[in-house]
Design an enzyme around this catalytic site. Structure first.
Site, mmCIF file in Angstrom:
data_model
loop_
_atom_site.group_PDB
_atom_site.id
_atom_site.type_symbol
_atom_site.label_atom_id
_atom_site.label_comp_id
_atom_site.label_asym_id
_atom_site.label_seq_id
_atom_site.Cartn_x
_atom_site.Cartn_y
_atom_site.Cartn_z
ATOM 1 N N SER A 84 71.643 25.394 -32.906
ATOM 2 C CA SER A 84 70.347 26.383 -33.281
ATOM 3 C C SER A 84 69.421 25.634 -34.184
ATOM 4 C CB SER A 84 70.958 27.735 -33.675
ATOM 5 O OG SER A 84 69.945 28.784 -33.259
ATOM 6 N N HIS A 233 75.536 32.360 -27.509
ATOM 7 C CA HIS A 233 74.911 31.472 -28.518
ATOM 8 C C HIS A 233 75.888 30.802 -29.444
ATOM 9 C CE1 HIS A 233 71.663 29.492 -30.561
ATOM 10 N NE2 HIS A 233 71.751 30.259 -31.874
#
Length: 255
Positions: A84, A233
């Site tokens: 990320s 994620h």
């Protein structure tokens, strides 16, 4: 800046970076499964974990922080993996200091711009008056008004620590709040990174989309993208075995 990091294992160097609001510990279980084949550097990025706080917070300086770490460890280069926000950091490192990277792994993020989507979390964290709470339970109750998912709150409140019998934030909440838009910035360079690169996404995540293929191929022409099944994620937490196997296959076990 001298970053805080954990160093474990043996073999070629692999530097791992966490995402926003995270810390080195987020990847510790993955590192334990890699430590027989690699020397792992689990890094706290600036304004996170136990690394120093600083008013300057952008990908250029975060990339420079990694160069300083390599220099301190007498490493000419290393493998890098970032999740990320950490993925954006290592992408910028690849563009600014390509000679310091052997192979690159970008976890569930693309080179494009991402709109700010952490406002409610930031509002919740800022609503926690550190001088008024006496327990983590009180902090969680306040944060629950802004973030309904208990596991997300648990992750965020790992940043709450005690110092001299008072609660303090390990993250630099003030700077992160003021400069949150920097996290979503797109890569903006007029050249490419030609070394082997892997984009590893979660099949249930929307962070890497079909529309990102053009940017990925433009900046990272020697790359390929895979998606980990049954993962969002936080793929390293949801499917750790698949992530470890993918990392080993890409980097080359013990090479």
């Amino acid at each position: 800046m001298k970053l805080n990091y954990k160093k474990i294992g043996q073999g070629p160097a692999l530097v791992i970076l966490h995402g926003l609001f995270g810390s080195a510990d987020n990847w510790l279980s993955i590192a334990r499964d890699l430590e027989n084949d690699y020397t792992l550097y689990l890094v706290d990025q600036r304004n996170h974990g136990d690394s120093p706080h600083h008013e300057e917070w952008n990908y250029k300086v975060m990339a420079a922080d990694l160069v300083a770490l390599l220099d301190d460890e007498n490493l000419a280069s290393a493998h890098f993996m970032g999740h990320s926000m950490g993925g954006k950091t290592v992408m910028n490192l690849a563009m600014l200091y390509p000679e310091r990277i052997d192979k690159l792994i970008v976890v569930d993020i693309a080179p494009r711009e991402y709109p700010v989507h952490h406002q409610s979390i930031l509002e919740g964290l800022n609503a926690i008056g550190l001088d008024r709470i006496s327990s983590r339970k009180e902090a969680d109750d306040i944060l629950a008004e802004y973030e309904p998912i208990p596991t997300v709150r648990q992750f965020l409140l790992k940043n709450l620590s005690r110092k001299d019998q008072k609660f303090v934030w390990k993250i630099n909440l003030k700077v992160i709040t003021e400069k949150i838009e920097n996290v979503g910035e797109a890569l903006s360079f007029d050249h490419a990174f030609g070394k082997p690169t892997l984009f590893m996404g979660g099949a249930n995540s929307n962070y890497i989309q079909d529309k990102d293929k053009e940017d990925i191929e433009m900046y990272f022409p020697n790359s390929h993208t895979i998606f980990i099944k049954n993962a969002g994620h936080w793929l390293h937490a949801e499917q750790p075995t698949a992530v470890v196997e993918t990392v080993k296959a890409f980097l080359g076990k013990g090479q």
